[in-house]
Design a protein around this motif. Structure first.
Motif, PDB file in Angstrom:
ATOM      1  N   THR A 205       0.822  -1.209   0.000  1.00 17.65           N
ATOM      2  CA  THR A 205       0.000   0.000   0.000  1.00 17.65           C
ATOM      3  C   THR A 205       0.859   1.262   0.000  1.00 17.65           C
ATOM      4  N   VAL A 206       0.250   2.346  -0.397  1.00 19.14           N
ATOM      5  CA  VAL A 206       0.919   3.645  -0.352  1.00 19.14           C
ATOM      6  C   VAL A 206       1.313   3.975   1.081  1.00 19.14           C
ATOM      7  N   GLU A 207       0.459   3.679   2.040  1.00 13.24           N
ATOM      8  CA  GLU A 207       0.754   3.984   3.440  1.00 13.24           C
ATOM      9  C   GLU A 207       1.951   3.197   3.947  1.00 13.24           C
ATOM     10  N   GLU A 208       2.058   1.926   3.578  1.00  8.92           N
ATOM     11  CA  GLU A 208       3.218   1.128   3.975  1.00  8.92           C
ATOM     12  C   GLU A 208       4.496   1.739   3.410  1.00  8.92           C
ATOM     13  N   THR A 209       4.398   2.264   2.207  1.00 10.74           N
ATOM     14  CA  THR A 209       5.559   2.890   1.572  1.00 10.74           C
ATOM     15  C   THR A 209       5.906   4.196   2.264  1.00 10.74           C
ATOM     16  N   LEU A 210       4.899   4.990   2.594  1.00 12.05           N
ATOM     17  CA  LEU A 210       5.124   6.227   3.338  1.00 12.05           C
ATOM     18  C   LEU A 210       5.837   5.973   4.657  1.00 12.05           C
ATOM     19  N   ASP A 211       5.476   4.862   5.309  1.00 15.18           N
ATOM     20  CA  ASP A 211       5.991   4.570   6.650  1.00 15.18           C
ATOM     21  C   ASP A 211       7.223   3.670   6.642  1.00 15.18           C
ATOM     22  N   MET A 212       7.804   3.423   5.471  1.00 18.47           N
ATOM     23  CA  MET A 212       9.003   2.581   5.380  1.00 18.47           C
ATOM     24  C   MET A 212       8.760   1.216   6.024  1.00 18.47           C
ATOM     25  N   ALA A 213       7.634   0.616   5.686  1.00 13.98           N
ATOM     26  CA  ALA A 213       7.283  -0.672   6.289  1.00 13.98           C
ATOM     27  C   ALA A 213       6.604  -1.561   5.252  1.00 13.98           C
ATOM     28  N   THR A 214       7.262  -1.726   4.100  1.00 16.94           N
ATOM     29  CA  THR A 214       6.664  -2.471   2.987  1.00 16.94           C
ATOM     30  C   THR A 214       6.770  -3.974   3.141  1.00 16.94           C
ATOM     31  N   GLY A 215       7.747  -4.457   3.909  1.00 20.96           N
ATOM     32  CA  GLY A 215       7.976  -5.893   4.019  1.00 20.96           C
ATOM     33  C   GLY A 215       8.664  -6.501   2.822  1.00 20.96           C
ATOM     34  N   LEU A 216       9.201  -5.658   1.932  1.00 19.43           N
ATOM     35  CA  LEU A 216       9.890  -6.161   0.743  1.00 19.43           C
ATOM     36  C   LEU A 216      11.378  -6.354   1.001  1.00 19.43           C
ATOM     37  N   ASP A 217      12.000  -7.134   0.127  1.00 15.93           N
ATOM     38  CA  ASP A 217      13.451  -7.284   0.192  1.00 15.93           C
ATOM     39  C   ASP A 217      14.109  -6.075  -0.485  1.00 15.93           C
ATOM     40  N   SER A 218      15.371  -6.211  -0.852  1.00 16.32           N
ATOM     41  CA  SER A 218      16.135  -5.110  -1.433  1.00 16.32           C
ATOM     42  C   SER A 218      16.200  -3.928  -0.461  1.00 16.32           C
ATOM     43  N   THR A 219      16.418  -4.251   0.804  1.00 14.94           N
ATOM     44  CA  THR A 219      16.460  -3.223   1.840  1.00 14.94           C
ATOM     45  C   THR A 219      17.797  -2.495   1.815  1.00 14.94           C
ATOM     46  N   GLU A 220      17.816  -1.340   2.453  1.00 21.34           N
ATOM     47  CA  GLU A 220      19.011  -0.494   2.472  1.00 21.34           C
ATOM     48  C   GLU A 220      19.918  -0.802   3.653  1.00 21.34           C
ATOM     49  N   HIS A 221      19.343  -1.240   4.768  1.00 19.05           N
ATOM     50  CA  HIS A 221      20.131  -1.444   5.984  1.00 19.05           C
ATOM     51  C   HIS A 221      19.980  -2.842   6.580  1.00 19.05           C
ATOM     52  N   ASP A 225      25.062  -6.077   3.360  1.00 20.46           N
ATOM     53  CA  ASP A 225      25.951  -5.853   2.221  1.00 20.46           C
ATOM     54  C   ASP A 225      25.214  -5.205   1.063  1.00 20.46           C
ATOM     55  N   ALA A 226      24.115  -4.492   1.382  1.00 19.34           N
ATOM     56  CA  ALA A 226      23.274  -3.908   0.331  1.00 19.34           C
ATOM     57  C   ALA A 226      24.051  -2.961  -0.573  1.00 19.34           C
ATOM     58  N   ARG A 227      25.028  -2.263  -0.022  1.00 23.53           N
ATOM     59  CA  ARG A 227      25.772  -1.264  -0.791  1.00 23.53           C
ATOM     60  C   ARG A 227      27.031  -1.827  -1.445  1.00 23.53           C
ATOM     61  N   THR A 228      27.342  -3.074  -1.188  1.00 24.24           N
ATOM     62  CA  THR A 228      28.584  -3.646  -1.721  1.00 24.24           C
ATOM     63  C   THR A 228      28.381  -4.896  -2.557  1.00 24.24           C
ATOM     64  N   ASN A 229      27.233  -5.538  -2.436  1.00 23.43           N
ATOM     65  CA  ASN A 229      26.982  -6.801  -3.133  1.00 23.43           C
ATOM     66  C   ASN A 229      26.165  -6.548  -4.402  1.00 23.43           C
ATOM     67  N   PRO A 230      26.758  -6.735  -5.586  1.00 21.76           N
ATOM     68  CA  PRO A 230      26.047  -6.466  -6.839  1.00 21.76           C
ATOM     69  C   PRO A 230      24.810  -7.332  -7.053  1.00 21.76           C
ATOM     70  N   GLU A 231      24.645  -8.383  -6.244  1.00 18.36           N
ATOM     71  CA  GLU A 231      23.463  -9.236  -6.383  1.00 18.36           C
ATOM     72  C   GLU A 231      22.264  -8.672  -5.631  1.00 18.36           C
ATOM     73  N   ARG A 232      22.504  -7.739  -4.749  1.00 19.96           N
ATOM     74  CA  ARG A 232      21.417  -7.184  -3.938  1.00 19.96           C
ATOM     75  C   ARG A 232      20.561  -6.220  -4.762  1.00 19.96           C
ATOM     76  N   GLY A 233      19.266  -6.220  -4.458  1.00 26.77           N
ATOM     77  CA  GLY A 233      18.355  -5.329  -5.160  1.00 26.77           C
ATOM     78  C   GLY A 233      18.663  -3.874  -4.930  1.00 26.77           C
ATOM     79  N   TRP A 234      19.050  -3.497  -3.689  1.00 27.56           N
ATOM     80  CA  TRP A 234      19.333  -2.090  -3.411  1.00 27.56           C
ATOM     81  C   TRP A 234      20.546  -1.628  -4.204  1.00 27.56           C
ATOM     82  N   TYR A 235      21.566  -2.465  -4.262  1.00 27.07           N
ATOM     83  CA  TYR A 235      22.761  -2.131  -5.039  1.00 27.07           C
ATOM     84  C   TYR A 235      22.376  -1.914  -6.507  1.00 27.07           C
ATOM     85  N   ARG A 236      21.556  -2.802  -7.031  1.00 28.50           N
ATOM     86  CA  ARG A 236      21.170  -2.695  -8.441  1.00 28.50           C
ATOM     87  C   ARG A 236      20.312  -1.453  -8.697  1.00 28.50           C
TER      88      ARG A 236
END
Length: 450
Positions: A205-221, A225-236
Motif C-alpha cells: 500500500t501507499v501507506e506502507e511505503t510512506l511509513d518505510m514498512a513495505t515488508g519487501l526485500d532489497s532493503t538499504e540497511h 551488504d546492500a551497498r557492496t553486493n552487486p546481487e542485492r536489489g538495493w545495489y542494483r
C-alpha cells in the motif's frame, strides 16, 4: 594563531586546524552582524576559498565512474561538493516567486551557552559543538523569529545538500494528495505507478511505503551488504540511478529492479528504512499529478513561502526523480519550509499549506511497536536511550511521544520541529554527530517558557 597556507591543506584539514586554534583562545569572541553569530576568526568559505587546483581535482574525482558513490560520504571533497551539488548531479530548479518572507531577528546568544550531552559523551555547549564539529550551518527559529544562527564553511546565501532530509518532501506531497482525495493511501502503489502492475507492488500500500514498512526485500540497511553486493536489489537500484558504477554492465532501469522485489514479511510489521520507498513516493506524485517533483513542490510550497532563493533537486539522466536525497537550498529556506508545521506558518505563507490533519497523523498515527524491529530504529534510539515510545511516520525518522518530529540526512543534515514549542531547528553538516540530541535540548528551553 599560526597561519597556514590554504593551498597546502584540504578544506577539512584547514577546518581542523582553525577549530583547534579557536578552541585554544580563552573565550572566543562572538559578534552579531546582521543577526548572524560569527566567530571572530572565521574558517575559509569552501565555495570561495577552495583553490582552482583543488576544485578541478574534486571535479575529476567525482566524474570518475568508480568514485561516483563517494558523493554520499563526508570527506574533504564532499565538503565542497555538498555546497555545489549541481556541478555533480543532473538537477531541476525549484523556482521561487514573490516577495521574500521576513524572518525577524531576535538573536539570543544564551542558546550558544546551552549545555547538552550526547550519550556516552561529556557535556558540551551548543556553540562549542558547532565550533569543534563538522557542522556547516545552524539555525533556530522560535515563533517565526531567528533566535540563533551560525555559519562556518558557508555563507547564508550558499545552498547545501539536504540528503535524506529531502525525503519529507515526497512524503509530504503524497500525504497532501491523500487529504485531497487524489491518492488513497490504503490502495496499492501500482494503482498510481502503472509500470509496477503485475509485481509485488500490487500488494504494497501507499501507506506502507510512506511509513518505510513495505515488508519487501532489497532493503538499504537490513541486508548488511546492500551497498557492496552487486546481487542485492538495493545495489542494483543504485546502479540503475547512476549512483554506483555499472561494473557488470547490467543496464537495468529502476523499474526492472522494483519489479523484481519480493515480499519477505507482511507490511507494517517492521520499520525498515529504505530510500527506494521514497523514490516510489515520487513516482506516485508523478503519476497522480502529471508533474515533476520540482514543479509540484514549487507550486504547492516553494513559491508560497517567500523563499529567498531557488532550490534544486537531483534527477537521473532519464528524468526520474532523486527527490529521495538530493534537494539543495539555503539554510533559512529549509527553515521556512519547516515552519509550515508550526503555529507560526502564517509568517511565511498566506495560506495554510500543511493542514492540522497531516500534523496530527504524523504525531499520533505511527506504530511504536514496529520501530525497533529494523536497524535504523535501533540506531536512532541510541540518541535517546531512556525515551520510550519513539516511532516514525510519513518519512519522518523520529516522532517523539510529546509530538516533536525529526528528519536526518546521511551527511549530518537535520530538521527538528516542535509544534508545541513553535520552534524549528535546522542544520547542515559534513558528517553526522547526533545533532538531534542538541536540537531537542534547544527546543526544551522554549517548552519551559511556552
Amino acid at each position: 594563531m599560526k597561519i597556514v597556507k590554504r593551498s597546502k591543506l584540504s578544506p577539512l584539514e584547514h577546518r581542523s586546524i582553525v577549530t583547534r586554534n579557536l578552541a585554544s583562545f580563552a573565550g572566543v569572541i562572538l559578534m552579531a552582524s546582521h543577526g548572524v553569530l560569527t566567530a571572530l576568526a572565521a574558517e575559509p568559505i569552501v565555495s570561495r576559498d577552495t583553490s582552482i587546483a583543488e576544485v578541478r581535482e574534486i571535479f575529476d574525482y567525482f566524474h570518475t565512474p568508480a568514485n561516483v558513490v563517494q558523493i554520499q560520504v563526508a570527506s574533504d571533497k564532499t565538503l565542497y561538493a555538498w555546497q555545489n551539488m549541481s556541478a555533480f548531479q543532473y538537477t531541476m530548479q525549484i523556482n521561487r516567486a514573490g516577495p521574500i518572507s521576513n524572518l525577524p531577528e531576535k538573536i539570543d546568544p544564551k542558546i550558544g551557552q546551552l549545555k547538552f550531552t550526547r550519550p556516552g559523551m561529556t557535556p558540551e555547549t551548543v556553540a562549542g559543538h558547532f565550533e569543534s564539529s563538522t557542522m556547516d550551518g545552524l539555525l533556530v527559529l522560535h515563533k517565526g523569529s531567528v533566535v540563533y544562527e551560525r555559519y562556518k564553511t558557508m555563507r547564508p546565501f550558499d545552498k547545501h545538500q539536504w540528503f535524506s532530509c529531502s525525503k519529507v518532501v515526497p512524503g509530504t506531497l503524497v500525504a497532501l494528495l491523500a487529504l485531497e482525495g487524489k491518492v488513497d493511501i490504503k490502495k496499492p502503489v501500482s494503482d498510481y505507478v502503472p509500470e509496477l502492475k503485475g509485481s509485488e507492488w500490487d500488494s504494497v500500500t501507499v501507506e506502507e511505503t510512506l511509513d518505510m514498512a513495505t515488508g519487501l526485500d532489497s532493503t538499504e540497511h537490513e541486508e548488511h551488504d546492500a551497498r557492496t553486493n552487486p546481487e542485492r536489489g538495493w545495489y542494483r537500484w543504485a546502479v540503475s540511478l547512476g549512483l554506483f558504477e555499472d561494473k557488470d554492465k547490467l543496464n537495468l532501469s529502476p523499474f526492472d529492479v522494483l519489479r523484481n522485489m519480493k515480499r519477505v514479511k507482511p507490511g507494517h510489521t517492521v520499520f525498515e528504512y529504505n530510500s527506494i520507498n521514497t523514490f516510489v513516493l515520487e513516482l506516485i506524485v508523478d503519476g497522480a499529478t502529471d508533474h515533476t517533483l520540482n514543479e509540484e513542490f514549487g507550486n504547492r510550497v516553494w513559491r508560497k513561502i517567500g523563499a529567498q532563493n531557488d532550490a534544486f533537486v537531483g534527477v537521473t539522466k532519464h528524468g526520474l526523480g532523486n527527490g529521495w536525497g538530493f534537494i539543495n537550498s539555503t539554510l533559512r529556506d529549509m527553515g521556512r519550509f519547516a515552519m509550515l508545521y508550526t503555529p507560526s506558518w502564517g509568517k511565511v505563507s498566506k495560506e495554510r499549506i500543511i493542514p492540522p490533519a497531516l500534523i496530527d497523523s504524523i504525531q499520533h498515527e505511527g506504530k511504536p511497536e514496529i520501530y525497533l524491529g529494523g536497524n535504523v530504529g535501533k540506531l536512532l534510539q541510541r540518541s535517546f536511550p531512556d525515551m520510550q515510545g519513539l516511532t516514525n511516520r510519513y518519512q519522518w525518522d523520529i516522532v517523539f511521544p510529546d509530538g516533536d518530529f525529526y528528519k536526518g540526512g546521511v551527511g549530518g543534515q537535520g530538521i527538528y520541529i516542535s509544534p508545541s514549542a513553535d520552534t524549528v531547528v535546522v542544520w547542515f553538516s559534513t558528517g553526522k554527530q547526533q545533532e538531534e540530541v542538541m536540537a531537542r535540548e534547544i527546543v526544551n528551553i522554549f517548552k519551559k517558557t511556552s
